[in-house]
Design a protein around this motif. Sequence first.
Motif, PDB file in Angstrom:
ATOM      1  N   GLY A 103      82.145  56.615  -6.880  1.00  0.00           N
ATOM      2  CA  GLY A 103      82.187  56.417  -5.437  1.00  0.00           C
ATOM      3  C   GLY A 103      83.314  57.188  -4.796  1.00  0.00           C
ATOM      4  O   GLY A 103      84.194  57.710  -5.473  1.00  0.00           O
ATOM      5  N   THR A 104      83.245  57.273  -3.479  1.00  0.00           N
ATOM      6  CA  THR A 104      84.211  58.063  -2.730  1.00  0.00           C
ATOM      7  C   THR A 104      85.088  57.144  -1.900  1.00  0.00           C
ATOM      8  O   THR A 104      84.585  56.238  -1.228  1.00  0.00           O
ATOM      9  CB  THR A 104      83.472  59.029  -1.767  1.00  0.00           C
ATOM     10  N   ILE A 105      86.382  57.402  -1.967  1.00  0.00           N
ATOM     11  CA  ILE A 105      87.302  56.679  -1.097  1.00  0.00           C
ATOM     12  C   ILE A 105      87.850  57.667  -0.080  1.00  0.00           C
ATOM     13  O   ILE A 105      88.402  58.708  -0.442  1.00  0.00           O
ATOM     14  CB  ILE A 105      88.457  56.038  -1.891  1.00  0.00           C
ATOM     15  N   SER A 106      87.658  57.346   1.197  1.00  0.00           N
ATOM     16  CA  SER A 106      88.157  58.221   2.250  1.00  0.00           C
ATOM     17  C   SER A 106      89.293  57.531   2.972  1.00  0.00           C
ATOM     18  O   SER A 106      89.306  56.307   3.116  1.00  0.00           O
ATOM     19  CB  SER A 106      87.048  58.527   3.263  1.00  0.00           C
ATOM     20  N   VAL A 107      90.252  58.331   3.406  1.00  0.00           N
ATOM     21  CA  VAL A 107      91.374  57.788   4.171  1.00  0.00           C
ATOM     22  C   VAL A 107      91.276  58.342   5.582  1.00  0.00           C
ATOM     23  O   VAL A 107      91.109  59.545   5.782  1.00  0.00           O
ATOM     24  CB  VAL A 107      92.721  58.186   3.540  1.00  0.00           C
TER      25      VAL A 107
ATOM     26  N   ILE B  65      98.009  60.225   5.475  1.00  0.00           N
ATOM     27  CA  ILE B  65      96.719  60.441   4.796  1.00  0.00           C
ATOM     28  C   ILE B  65      96.962  61.014   3.399  1.00  0.00           C
ATOM     29  O   ILE B  65      96.354  60.582   2.411  1.00  0.00           O
ATOM     30  CB  ILE B  65      95.830  61.394   5.631  1.00  0.00           C
ATOM     31  N   LYS B  66      97.924  61.968   3.318  1.00  0.00           N
ATOM     32  CA  LYS B  66      98.227  62.588   2.021  1.00  0.00           C
ATOM     33  C   LYS B  66      98.762  61.557   1.024  1.00  0.00           C
ATOM     34  O   LYS B  66      98.509  61.660  -0.175  1.00  0.00           O
ATOM     35  CB  LYS B  66      99.265  63.704   2.205  1.00  0.00           C
ATOM     36  N   THR B  67      99.513  60.583   1.549  1.00  0.00           N
ATOM     37  CA  THR B  67     100.001  59.536   0.658  1.00  0.00           C
ATOM     38  C   THR B  67      98.828  58.822  -0.001  1.00  0.00           C
ATOM     39  O   THR B  67      98.814  58.578  -1.207  1.00  0.00           O
ATOM     40  CB  THR B  67     100.865  58.517   1.439  1.00  0.00           C
ATOM     41  N   GLY B  68      97.819  58.521   0.802  1.00  0.00           N
ATOM     42  CA  GLY B  68      96.629  57.867   0.261  1.00  0.00           C
ATOM     43  C   GLY B  68      95.890  58.765  -0.719  1.00  0.00           C
ATOM     44  O   GLY B  68      95.432  58.320  -1.774  1.00  0.00           O
ATOM     45  N   LEU B  69      95.803  60.045  -0.389  1.00  0.00           N
ATOM     46  CA  LEU B  69      95.118  60.988  -1.286  1.00  0.00           C
ATOM     47  C   LEU B  69      95.867  61.107  -2.613  1.00  0.00           C
ATOM     48  O   LEU B  69      95.256  61.156  -3.680  1.00  0.00           O
ATOM     49  CB  LEU B  69      95.008  62.364  -0.620  1.00  0.00           C
ATOM     50  N   ALA B  70      97.220  61.121  -2.524  1.00  0.00           N
ATOM     51  CA  ALA B  70      98.016  61.236  -3.751  1.00  0.00           C
ATOM     52  C   ALA B  70      97.808  60.022  -4.638  1.00  0.00           C
ATOM     53  O   ALA B  70      97.814  60.120  -5.864  1.00  0.00           O
ATOM     54  CB  ALA B  70      99.491  61.393  -3.402  1.00  0.00           C
ATOM     55  N   MET B  71      97.606  58.861  -4.030  1.00  0.00           N
ATOM     56  CA  MET B  71      97.402  57.655  -4.828  1.00  0.00           C
ATOM     57  C   MET B  71      96.063  57.679  -5.545  1.00  0.00           C
ATOM     58  O   MET B  71      95.866  56.964  -6.532  1.00  0.00           O
ATOM     59  CB  MET B  71      97.487  56.414  -3.932  1.00  0.00           C
TER      60      MET B  71
ATOM     61  N   MET C 211     100.444  66.868  -5.995  1.00  0.00           N
ATOM     62  CA  MET C 211     100.227  68.299  -5.769  1.00  0.00           C
ATOM     63  C   MET C 211      98.778  68.588  -5.376  1.00  0.00           C
ATOM     64  O   MET C 211      98.519  69.423  -4.521  1.00  0.00           O
ATOM     65  CB  MET C 211     100.606  69.074  -7.024  1.00  0.00           C
ATOM     66  N   GLN C 212      97.864  67.861  -6.029  1.00  0.00           N
ATOM     67  CA  GLN C 212      96.453  68.058  -5.649  1.00  0.00           C
ATOM     68  C   GLN C 212      96.243  67.612  -4.207  1.00  0.00           C
ATOM     69  O   GLN C 212      95.547  68.263  -3.426  1.00  0.00           O
ATOM     70  CB  GLN C 212      95.542  67.267  -6.581  1.00  0.00           C
ATOM     71  N   ALA C 213      96.872  66.482  -3.856  1.00  0.00           N
ATOM     72  CA  ALA C 213      96.720  65.965  -2.499  1.00  0.00           C
ATOM     73  C   ALA C 213      97.270  66.962  -1.490  1.00  0.00           C
ATOM     74  O   ALA C 213      96.698  67.149  -0.404  1.00  0.00           O
ATOM     75  CB  ALA C 213      97.437  64.626  -2.365  1.00  0.00           C
TER      76      ALA C 213
END
Lengths: 762, 268
Positions: free
Chosen positions: B61-65, B77-83, B200-202
């Motif tokens: 599944g996909t989690i979007s922020v 948003i990047k914080t959420g992506l990094a997590m 880094m990916q985020a």
Amino acid sequence: MPPAAPRGPLPIGRPAAGGCPSHPEDPPPPTPVRRGRLRRTVKIGGIAVPIWVPLAGLGLVTAAETGRIDGPHRELFFNIADFWVLYALLPLLVAVVVYGVARRARVWRIGRPDFHFDQPRVRLRRMLRGGAGTERVLRDPYAGVMHLCIMSSILVLFLVTALLAIDDYLPDDKVRILVGDRYLGYSLVGDLFGLIGLIGVGMAVAHRWVRPRTTWLPSTEDKLILGGLGLLLVTGFLLEGFRIQTSEIAEHRDWSYWSPVGFVVALAVGGVETAALLAAHKALWWFHMVLALSWIGLLGFTKLNHLALAPANAFLKSPGSSGKLPLIANIEEQEHFGVSQLEHFTQKQLFELDVCVRCGRCTDHCPADIAGQPLSPMHIIQDLKTYATDVGERKAGNLARGAPIDDGLDDAPVMVGEVIRDESLWACRTCGACVQECPVFIEHIPTIVDMRRSLVMEEARMPDTVQSTLETLERQGHPWRGTPHTRESWMDGLDVPRWTGEQEYLYFVGCTGALVDRVQPITRSVVRLLREAGVSFGVLAGQESCNGDPARRLGNEYLFQILAEGLIATLDGGGVKKIVTHCPHCFNTFKNEYPDLGGHYEVLHHSTLLERLVEEGRLRPKPGAAAQTVTFHDSCYLGRHNNLYEAPRNILKQIPNLTLVEMPRNRERGLCCGAGGGNMWMEEQGRARVNEVRVAEALDTGADSACTVCPFCVQMFEAGVGSVQMGTDESQRLGVFDVVELLDVALPEGEPAAEPPSGAAP
Amino acid sequence: MDAIVCVKQIPDPETPAAAFSVDEAAMRVVEAPGVSPVINPFDQQAVEAALRLREADGGAGTISVLSLGPDSARDAIKTGLAMGADEGYQLNDPAFEGGDAWTTALALAKAIEKIGLPDVLIFGRQAADLDQGTVGSIVAELLGLPSVTVLRSAELADGEIRVSRVVADGFESISTPTPAVLTISNEFGDPRYPQLRQIMQAARKQVTVWTPADLGLDPGEIGATGARVKMHALYQPRNETECEFIEADTAEEKAGLLAAKLREAKLV
């Protein structure tokens, strides 16, 4: 586990079962063996070379003299035929040793080839003094003497044997070395060093199995090495005695006196029939020779290899400050961060594992181990070594046949987490005691921090308080979560010059100097004294941010680099050239680590600058304060890592009515307060807290107060006093001060101590 | 399991109060320099909740922020992506400025419809700056979804979500059909610390930015003009303490005077 033998200067380090280690009512500690001799023993190291080199050369020197061909001598290879067999065995021996070393080298080579050879003269000097001179071994007098006995005995007896072989090759009708007075001298030197060797072996056996003095990891190789050497020396004396009894004592009893031990043996076997002795001699001779060769063969498979590896490691050890951690360059392009697999270590780090001789000194001086916490640097190195032997060899095998490095290794234990437990890595204070004590020059700190780096950056697995500290560093640029202060709170009501780019020094207050209640008055004292002395300085105030030290020690190299790059931009933008730091940790990072990132500054710690001001008469402490006795606690990052021991002491000595007393562990041997390596922000696990151990040591000196020059040490001491002296009335407790506070009191406000000398900065 | 987590960027709530002052005339909070904007801690726990729900559901599944805010809000948003979240959406336009909970919820609801309604919509229980705690519920109302608030745990089971709510005198266990709106309380547990590789990916991930026009919103509906809450005053409350000693010759007289004072102050 090490045996529960009494060791270390304080009972708090190894308390009796059931004893509360930090209880103030505990009986006073017994006088430690090493107390008061720490300084002197360090210096003995330098004279190790002059001691054994002449002794070893004695046999050769006597040989260089002219002698009478017909004087005292003995038949070489007495009673032995077919001794060529020995020479036939030699290639086999060489092959065995080479095989043993090559097998290990294969494991070293799975690491990253990251060798450094900068400052070759420093490295060479250390190799000679520390390797050949056994400087560090001698820091512990017992072990030093023991080691010197064994080492000199092996070296001299090797030369003695070599000389015999050389003499055998020389044509007898033209030159003979071992004849006349030379022979007698040779014989005496041989006997003497055989005896010295036996004393050394005896001391080593006592040290290990009779009354262990240090952390000791029992192992088969010790039995092989010591047993083999002991047996070798004893059989050597027996052979000599048998030879003397059968061929010498009757006609040339006066020659035999020059082989005193052999002579005693000869007398002891005087009643035995000659034929039986000759037969025994022959059998024993072969046993002795095969034993000797086998023992040399141990070089390839046991820690005996340290006789070559230790000097090599002394050369490889980084010549810079032990406070500097290696940079991860181009961190954004790395495939992994820190070390979670053997192959992530550098080849030097893997090599180091094999250099370790398990002497246990690192662990004996480790603050975590002294407080009964779950860390022993020796066990870290040894556990990694075992892992490298097992898993490392399989990995090397995979690489050799072109397979993936982890092929067939699914069942292998996890290195970071299982082999080396997280709590051991977190308990490290990075205080450098292990690195400094290690007689074979292992650098434990980079190895431990490399594994922390993997925990934090790869696994994101860390104690909650570490996570919270790192998050605070990320968000707020300082590690003090929940502080009610801003970076300018401490300046309220004090006229603090702000950095304009015109002043000489930037006074870098640091997060702790600005944001912690207990430390703010110290910061204010520094500012007052600098102003009083007319020093040209300014502060960055709200523009300051953490220089990254805590992030780096906690393993978040990425965050360190971000913080450091940001601060370097601020410093360079402001035209900063000279920095006076409040904190030894900031000092170390600016001085030793910022150059790697392009930040080049002249860095001073505030104690160095204040010492200079007192010395120049720009600050003249006045009598007035009541007489007091203080003890000084060395900050690891000022002392051990940066070799600054005297500046704060010199300031204290200039304060009237103040008597300075030292704790048994001082200067190079100073014990960490417990806060280093980010442990300021961790919960300690274990029997005692490091700061309680240290406070107990300060109390033992009878001093009224303990002082230091580090904002972390001050906090740790205050907390330690609170728990160690819980039952004591507050007015009777040990005072805890920064040296600056004592100097401040000795310089009453409004009375400039001296005219600013001409030429002083505005 | 798909999820959308709505996050807000706020001034660091760990900042000492001394770093803030209030401009009463402009009805504005003035921050001292150096106060860093961070992701609202409750929203970070909302991301954590989404990640845990997905992990428990098998990891697919996909989690979007999703965040409404200025350029700097990208960091939240990047914080959420990094997590560990997958996609980032930002609603960023001057027209959004000066809005209230209603206009924010309206824009978020439109964006959620545009992304596609997931199995769960997750919010923090409230933003730690203004502490209103209403946006999640308004979005639920606008989208016609069930809403359960102030959760300390949640699990997916048989197409339902079973949750435990924090209430005044204990916990309340209920279940709700999906899709639903969840708001997460701090009792849910600490959010994870991102791995460096993920950070880094985020950092390299693109965040989709939408303006009101992209969402089919009229500028009049949003921002200051669309706001339904109007501020009349903004000030720092004063805490003042006065201490008065009652002087008299005898204890009885003092007690009498004290009683009179207390009665005067309507305390007894």
